[in-house]
Write a protein that holds these residues in place. Sequence first.
Motif, PDB file in Angstrom:
ATOM      1  N   THR A   4     -13.336   4.145 -11.183  1.00  0.00           N
ATOM      2  CA  THR A   4     -14.020   3.137 -10.124  1.00  0.00           C
ATOM      3  C   THR A   4     -13.381   2.309  -9.802  1.00  0.00           C
TER       4      THR A   4
ATOM      5  N   THR B 161      -6.346   1.235  -7.145  1.00  0.00           N
ATOM      6  CA  THR B 161      -6.522   1.356  -5.795  1.00  0.00           C
ATOM      7  C   THR B 161      -5.136   2.072  -5.019  1.00  0.00           C
TER       8      THR B 161
ATOM      9  N   ASN C 277     -12.480  -0.748  -2.488  1.00  0.00           N
ATOM     10  CA  ASN C 277     -12.828   0.056  -1.619  1.00  0.00           C
ATOM     11  C   ASN C 277     -12.036  -0.431  -0.650  1.00  0.00           C
ATOM     12  N   HIS C 278     -12.350   0.140   1.125  1.00  0.00           N
ATOM     13  CA  HIS C 278     -12.206  -0.580   2.326  1.00  0.00           C
ATOM     14  C   HIS C 278     -12.776  -1.663   2.575  1.00  0.00           C
TER      15      HIS C 278
ATOM     16  N   ARG D  54     -17.419  -7.589  -7.686  1.00  0.00           N
ATOM     17  CA  ARG D  54     -15.776  -8.575  -7.513  1.00  0.00           C
ATOM     18  C   ARG D  54     -15.068  -9.691  -8.249  1.00  0.00           C
TER      19      ARG D  54
ATOM     20  N   SER E 285      -5.589   6.389  -5.971  1.00  0.00           N
ATOM     21  CA  SER E 285      -6.570   6.726  -5.652  1.00  0.00           C
ATOM     22  C   SER E 285      -6.223   7.201  -4.031  1.00  0.00           C
ATOM     23  N   GLU E 286      -5.479   5.859  -3.692  1.00  0.00           N
ATOM     24  CA  GLU E 286      -4.868   6.557  -1.871  1.00  0.00           C
ATOM     25  C   GLU E 286      -3.444   7.232  -2.133  1.00  0.00           C
TER      26      GLU E 286
ATOM     27  N   GLN F 152     -12.539  10.823  -9.061  1.00  0.00           N
ATOM     28  CA  GLN F 152     -13.255   9.566  -8.662  1.00  0.00           C
ATOM     29  C   GLN F 152     -13.946  10.065  -7.094  1.00  0.00           C
ATOM     30  N   ASP F 153     -13.729  10.757  -6.407  1.00  0.00           N
ATOM     31  CA  ASP F 153     -14.215  11.615  -5.622  1.00  0.00           C
ATOM     32  C   ASP F 153     -14.995  13.535  -5.547  1.00  0.00           C
TER      33      ASP F 153
ATOM     34  N   ASP G  41     -13.501  -3.932   0.330  1.00  0.00           N
ATOM     35  CA  ASP G  41     -12.364  -4.906  -0.502  1.00  0.00           C
ATOM     36  C   ASP G  41     -11.349  -5.083   0.033  1.00  0.00           C
TER      37      ASP G  41
ATOM     38  N   ARG H 178      -5.264  10.688  -2.524  1.00  0.00           N
ATOM     39  CA  ARG H 178      -6.442  11.369  -0.807  1.00  0.00           C
ATOM     40  C   ARG H 178      -5.212  11.031   0.373  1.00  0.00           C
TER      41      ARG H 178
ATOM     42  N   TRP I 230      -7.222  -3.470 -11.358  1.00  0.00           N
ATOM     43  CA  TRP I 230      -8.039  -2.650 -10.225  1.00  0.00           C
ATOM     44  C   TRP I 230      -6.776  -2.070  -9.019  1.00  0.00           C
TER      45      TRP I 230
END
Length: 752
Positions: free
Chosen positions: A447, A699, A451-452, A688, A702-703, A735-736, A454, A706, A695
Amino acid sequence: MDKLTVEDFSFVRGVFNGMSPKDSFLRFYGNIHFDSKGLPVIPHGLTINTRFSELEGRILSAARDSADALLQRHAQKLAEPMPEGTTDKSERLSLETQFSAWLDREDVQAFEYAENDLPAAFQQYIEDNNIQISTQQSEEVDRATLINEKVKALNELQTILAYRPKSDAETSIWLATTLHKALLKINVHTLGQLVKFISTAGRNWHRHIPRLGPVRGERLLAWLDDHADTLGPVSRATPQWGAYTPLKTRIKPLERLPLVPTLSYSAGSNVAAVPDKQLSQRAGIAPLEMLNVPPDLDGHTGLFRCSAPNHFGARTDMEAIQVWLATFLAAEKQRTFEAYRREVERFYIWCVNEAKVALSSVSASHAMGYQIFLKQIPKSYIGTTLVTREDPRWRPWRVQLTPRSQAYSLTVIKLMFSALCKAGYLSGNPFDSIKSAATLDRDMDTTRALNHGDLLWVKELIERDLGAHQVDSADLDDEDEPPVPDKGAAKGPSPTRLMRARRLRLIFNILLTTGLRLDELARARATDMFATQVGNTGDSEFLLRVVGKGKKVRTVFISNMTHQLMTDHHRDVEQQIIDAEGQSSPRLLAFRIERPLIASLVSSPAGASPSVIKKSQSVAIGSQGLYKTLKAFFRTQANRSIKRVLQQTTLIKGQQKLAGAAADAESFARLGLQLNHLQLDLQMWQRRTMMSTHWLRHTFASEALRTNPSDTGLKLTQQLLGHASITTTAKYVKQDESSKIKAAKLIFPEGI
């Protein structure tokens, strides 16, 4: 309790002053009715309007039954019906405006009037100046006057009829049942005992009461302060109420005894440590390279020694351990060597001092004994002073081990025995049969990704800095030198700051589009890039050869945009070196021969000589410099917003307090909603501040998953990240959970 309390009168008075019965109840009965978080609630089934009517009736009945004529007159005033209020908001606002304007007049000294006399004085002002007031406005004046008289009567009745808390009163009478039971556990039965306990315990008194918490604790303390005239004040003069002394966070250097030899490690030798001068061996607790092992425990006649020669060429247990550890140095795995040496020397010290057994004679029973030993390590093996390894005060442990650390220790020892068996030194591994009692959660925290929101925040900050030609000084890394101000130069944007902004954008783009580890990015060179040979992409897109963990080689894609950012950054570095040292600078030549992807930027004042630049400074920025650059960026930018949110929170809390004192229920609720939103903002900004380079790798992972939701995508993501096992990559899928939830809803949706 049948007696009327101060809270009962406060509840009725709040309704008279315009608060809704619900808000008035939550405000004045919070000590008795609250939820698990300590926030006031209304008990299930309680009708607030009925509660108000019942309390009003009890107050009137108690006053009428009294023989005091004054109380009976107050009861009559309290029983007068309220006139119907005007429904015309504009008329009501007009009257309020006139009243406010009257109060603001210089010739009106409000303090000369008692609060109860203000309506009459305002009415006299209207009559003296022949101000025309509509019928509705007159009704509002009459209504305000009657409310004021009712409140005055209620205050007088409260003074005589209200039951005040006394120091000998049981806590069960005034406090909630759960709080009363919690106080009984610490032997507090009365309110007087509670005041004495809080005075003695100090500022963190609520921590001694099970399940109280700071929110309810603060509310209870405020309630006790309100009734200090009957309960006695809470004493805050004890040392426990003073502010804590700030912790000293300065890192203390290692203590080193004078004239002691230091240790150095060499990958080319067969031993784990080579001292710069001869170290004296000592018995008992000592580091591996200084441990004096008795001849009967050195393992030359160990029970489980193989009779044939071994590949390590070891004659004793110490030699076998040293050769095994040296294999990690030969592979340039310094961190692995240090971690494994720590666990092995701990085990060997235990064998020599506790079990009195040679390492090559360790059996399964000894292995279980060491497992038990790790669960409760004696104090004599735990060091309290940070010293160097050769210091006699050195100890192998610093603290008691957690179950996870215990399991790790046993795993390392098991690996060593397995290696000794494969080398032909031992005939078996006694730790093969050891079962760990620890519950290990090896799942990474996936986690920790941007995110979008951020990403938009970071992009906006970088574009702002590039547009303003400014980057905050906190964005400097430790390997960069701060700019030297030029007092004579004209004010304007610093070129170096613009260079830093471009470099920061390059770092973000590389990490977000490649998923590189921090160490991989620090060691990467532009010479490791080569043009792609896929399709018609041309020479504007590249692949970067990366040496990752375990010396595994992989390639990552470098987009055209990222390559252009890299080119701009390298041009900035060259320009700085030329300005400081000239075209013939050796540093410039070294940089052009082997360009690091990310380089250090050095500032110098205008017109300064080349000597200002340190010639010994490396052009490449290290992993620590990269980490601190991004960490400082996240922390500095987020802390600014945190400061702003805290200032707004303090301001709104003050406004809410005024609204509560004025019984303005609508403003009180609106401000409470704003405080909730600010609390959510505070949590976001605090999150943040914790962001770092890794991180960005999460990211990217995860992307990648996705955008490629298939088994093939999972395999490709494994290759892009450089994971040795696909199970590590699969952890990001957890995560999802939305797809699993949707699938589960389709299974027997109606049940049976």
